[in-house]
Scaffold this motif. Sequence first.
Motif, PDB file in Angstrom:
ATOM      1  N   ILE A 146    -126.816  -5.246   0.704  1.00 26.48           N
ATOM      2  CA  ILE A 146    -126.084  -5.883   1.810  1.00 26.48           C
ATOM      3  C   ILE A 146    -124.703  -5.241   1.968  1.00 26.48           C
ATOM      4  N   ILE A 147    -124.036  -4.965   0.826  1.00 27.54           N
ATOM      5  CA  ILE A 147    -122.717  -4.334   0.893  1.00 27.54           C
ATOM      6  C   ILE A 147    -122.821  -2.936   1.521  1.00 27.54           C
ATOM      7  N   ASP A 148    -123.839  -2.149   1.106  1.00 28.05           N
ATOM      8  CA  ASP A 148    -124.024  -0.816   1.689  1.00 28.05           C
ATOM      9  C   ASP A 148    -124.322  -0.902   3.179  1.00 28.05           C
ATOM     10  N   SER A 149    -125.076  -1.899   3.570  1.00 27.24           N
ATOM     11  CA  SER A 149    -125.353  -2.076   5.002  1.00 27.24           C
ATOM     12  C   SER A 149    -124.070  -2.360   5.771  1.00 27.24           C
ATOM     13  N   LEU A 150    -123.188  -3.120   5.159  1.00 28.51           N
ATOM     14  CA  LEU A 150    -121.910  -3.388   5.815  1.00 28.51           C
ATOM     15  C   LEU A 150    -121.086  -2.119   5.965  1.00 28.51           C
ATOM     16  N   TRP A 151    -121.106  -1.243   4.906  1.00 28.92           N
ATOM     17  CA  TRP A 151    -120.378   0.025   5.022  1.00 28.92           C
ATOM     18  C   TRP A 151    -120.916   0.863   6.173  1.00 28.92           C
ATOM     19  N   ILE A 152    -122.230   0.957   6.265  1.00 27.11           N
ATOM     20  CA  ILE A 152    -122.831   1.736   7.367  1.00 27.11           C
ATOM     21  C   ILE A 152    -122.425   1.161   8.708  1.00 27.11           C
ATOM     22  N   THR A 153    -122.430  -0.164   8.798  1.00 26.19           N
ATOM     23  CA  THR A 153    -122.035  -0.799  10.055  1.00 26.19           C
ATOM     24  C   THR A 153    -120.585  -0.486  10.399  1.00 26.19           C
ATOM     25  N   ILE A 154    -119.703  -0.496   9.381  1.00 27.27           N
ATOM     26  CA  ILE A 154    -118.294  -0.185   9.628  1.00 27.27           C
ATOM     27  C   ILE A 154    -118.120   1.254  10.097  1.00 27.27           C
ATOM     28  N   ILE A 155    -118.844   2.197   9.449  1.00 25.32           N
ATOM     29  CA  ILE A 155    -118.754   3.613   9.863  1.00 25.32           C
ATOM     30  C   ILE A 155    -119.235   3.774  11.287  1.00 25.32           C
ATOM     31  N   ASN A 156    -120.321   3.109  11.646  1.00 21.86           N
ATOM     32  CA  ASN A 156    -120.838   3.211  13.020  1.00 21.86           C
ATOM     33  C   ASN A 156    -119.841   2.636  14.020  1.00 21.86           C
ATOM     34  N   VAL A 157    -119.182   1.584  13.651  1.00 19.01           N
ATOM     35  CA  VAL A 157    -118.192   1.000  14.556  1.00 19.01           C
ATOM     36  C   VAL A 157    -117.012   1.947  14.731  1.00 19.01           C
ATOM     37  N   ILE A 158    -116.558   2.581  13.595  1.00 14.33           N
ATOM     38  CA  ILE A 158    -115.444   3.537  13.692  1.00 14.33           C
ATOM     39  C   ILE A 158    -115.837   4.720  14.560  1.00 14.33           C
ATOM     40  N   GLY A 159    -117.077   5.234  14.373  1.00 11.74           N
ATOM     41  CA  GLY A 159    -117.538   6.356  15.207  1.00 11.74           C
ATOM     42  C   GLY A 159    -117.620   5.993  16.670  1.00 11.74           C
ATOM     43  N   TRP A 160    -118.062   4.765  16.938  1.00  6.30           N
ATOM     44  CA  TRP A 160    -118.147   4.329  18.330  1.00  6.30           C
ATOM     45  C   TRP A 160    -116.745   4.242  18.937  1.00  6.30           C
ATOM     46  N   CYS A 161    -115.762   3.779  18.155  1.00  7.72           N
ATOM     47  CA  CYS A 161    -114.384   3.696  18.653  1.00  7.72           C
ATOM     48  C   CYS A 161    -113.826   5.093  18.949  1.00  7.72           C
ATOM     49  N   LYS A 162    -114.116   6.078  18.067  1.00  8.75           N
ATOM     50  CA  LYS A 162    -113.656   7.452  18.323  1.00  8.75           C
ATOM     51  C   LYS A 162    -114.291   8.029  19.581  1.00  8.75           C
ATOM     52  N   GLY A 163    -115.599   7.779  19.749  1.00  5.88           N
ATOM     53  CA  GLY A 163    -116.263   8.270  20.963  1.00  5.88           C
ATOM     54  C   GLY A 163    -115.691   7.653  22.216  1.00  5.88           C
ATOM     55  N   LEU A 164    -115.355   6.373  22.126  1.00  2.00           N
ATOM     56  CA  LEU A 164    -114.758   5.712  23.278  1.00  2.00           C
ATOM     57  C   LEU A 164    -113.406   6.330  23.614  1.00  2.00           C
ATOM     58  N   LYS A 165    -112.635   6.679  22.583  1.00  2.00           N
ATOM     59  CA  LYS A 165    -111.328   7.284  22.815  1.00  2.00           C
ATOM     60  C   LYS A 165    -111.466   8.662  23.463  1.00  2.00           C
ATOM     61  N   GLN A 166    -112.475   9.457  23.034  1.00  2.00           N
ATOM     62  CA  GLN A 166    -112.696  10.785  23.624  1.00  2.00           C
ATOM     63  C   GLN A 166    -113.140  10.681  25.080  1.00  2.00           C
ATOM     64  N   ARG A 167    -113.965   9.711  25.374  1.00  2.00           N
ATOM     65  CA  ARG A 167    -114.401   9.550  26.766  1.00  2.00           C
ATOM     66  C   ARG A 167    -113.230   9.173  27.668  1.00  2.00           C
ATOM     67  N   ARG A 168    -112.318   8.383  27.146  1.00  2.00           N
ATOM     68  CA  ARG A 168    -111.139   8.051  27.947  1.00  2.00           C
ATOM     69  C   ARG A 168    -110.264   9.285  28.176  1.00  2.00           C
ATOM     70  N   ALA A 169    -110.177  10.180  27.160  1.00  2.00           N
ATOM     71  CA  ALA A 169    -109.384  11.402  27.313  1.00  2.00           C
ATOM     72  C   ALA A 169    -109.992  12.319  28.371  1.00  2.00           C
TER      73      ALA A 169
END
Length: 635
Positions: A546-569
């Motif tokens: 469960i803890i590892d699943s949470l880490w993966i979820t956090i990484i995916n959320v961070i990646g999604w935030c970076k992609g959103l920032k690039q699309r705005r640029a």
Amino acid sequence: MNLKKYLVRALHRLQKGPGYTYKELLVWYCDNTNTHGPKRIIKEGPKKKLIWFFLTLLFASLVFWQWGILINTYLSYNVTSSLSIGFKTMKFPAVTVCNANPFKYSEVKPLLKELDRLIEAALERILQPTPGNGSENLSPPLDLELWNQIPLVLIDEHDKDNPVILDIFETNQTAVGNETAMGNETSKKYKLAVKLCSHQGSDNCTYRNFSSAAQAVTEWYILQSTSILSKVPLHERIRMGYQAEDMILACLYGAEPCNYKNFTQIYHPDHGNCYIFNWGMDEEALNSSNPGAEFGLKLILDISQQDYIPYLSSAAGARLMLHQQKSFPFLKDQGIYAMAGTETSIGVLVDELERMGYPYSDCTMNGSDVPVKNLYSQYNTSYSIQACLRSCFQNHMVEICGCGHYMFPLPEGVTYCNNQDNPGWAYCYSSLRSSIKQRQICIDSCKETCNDTQYKMTISMADWPSEASEDWIFHILSYERDMSTNVTLDRNGIIKLNIYFQEYNYRTISESAATTIVWLLSSLGGQFGFWMGGSVLCLIEFGEIIIDSLWITIINVIGWCKGLKQRRARARYPDAPPTVSELVEAHTNLGFQHEAVGAVPGAEALPPEPGTPPPNYDSLRVQPLDSLGPDSDTE
């Protein structure tokens, strides 16, 4: 390690993550877990894989279902009762003795004179309704104002749908009265009732019906005498009661003589002066040296039955109760009668009750957590549920009726109810006493005590004294009390009591938790091991996944935030941003080559040609590299 470096490393580990996807994580867990079932899902063929999947899902569901039942059972906080028998030297119980009649009639008669005349005249009209026997011929005339405050009425039930209310003292009711003679057939159609109104002359009235006129007369007399006696000061009521030196003729505890001075006097509203032996308030409680009648308490009492109030006390005898030290005696609930002219032997057995407190039961240790103010604390007695229930009723009586009832202690600053100051108190009291809602409020507010001692009594009686010995016994007792050679006592007023422990065996009924945390953990583990073959380590493995699943979820959320920032640029710069070489060339054309690529030592800058406008520095401002798009050439 300082805080900044620690946060940097933590951020690095957070960004690094477990290093695999959800699918890879699930496959790794199934292949490495010690729980039976998941490993077969990934290693068997397609058909067996499907079968093992459903089996694992089924048994996992059974485990969670059983866990829910076990946890719910634990949270219900059930108890089991156990009985144990012990043997020890025990404290002798406190013994309270009272007269069944609260006051000497010779002392209280001036206060109740008008009341007695009223009830005698009413009974005369009911029992002998012949012309000429009416109260209008009495001299002096009756106090009908006192009667009209709480009157007795006859209810004609010949027509049950339309009953007729008949006033006993109305002069035009003679014909009706003639029909109500007790020997007449029609008397069964009339019922005697107490009329209670919210105030005198009001139509808001209720009628307390009784199946017997004797009950109605007693209830009416109690209500009226309560109003009269409530205005009498306490010291006067004590004086009008039975004194200890007149009531307690002889006392013997074990082999030690005692007398009325060994008793503590309290005033009880139901029974007047009461006397408590071994209460433990001022002295240490007495122990019983041995079981048996010869080691108990022996008393000889005189109840002076000839001085009873005729309409107030219909029972004759002594009222007694066994209870714990420093507890208030509620004789009306837990007391017993001892009959005059008898020797009553009471064998005592002890039961000790030990209840578990919150959350297993809603009991209290000393009443400090009970929301009801204990009015019996003025006696310095311990908490009991009887004291709480009566205090609760009295508090409601004061709140609703504006005065307190004579039978219960008063809160501070409150007076007792009486007909003059509170004309509708009897109506209010009767409504409150019959209210189921009020009783339920008090029951919900009060709590049982967690530890209690109960005395089980075995009672036997015999005539005392015998016909052969009564002459000399009455002579001796009369001489000892009155210093007279004349016999002033008789069989109708003498009572002998023997109170003793039957045996030193005592029973302890104690509660214990039916389910404990050890039981819960062992039951949960047993169900998990039986259905899934798992253990605590398997649960730790599941927690790890469960803890590892949470880490993966956090990484995916961070990646999604970076992609959103690039699309705005990209949306901000639709064209491709300039490269570094283009920026250098722009600087050169404007004459700032030595600032862009480095100036040659000793070289002089060429002056601008005539007519050339000053350079626009804002158009040459270099954008930050991190704001460039992802396709920019930053090499």
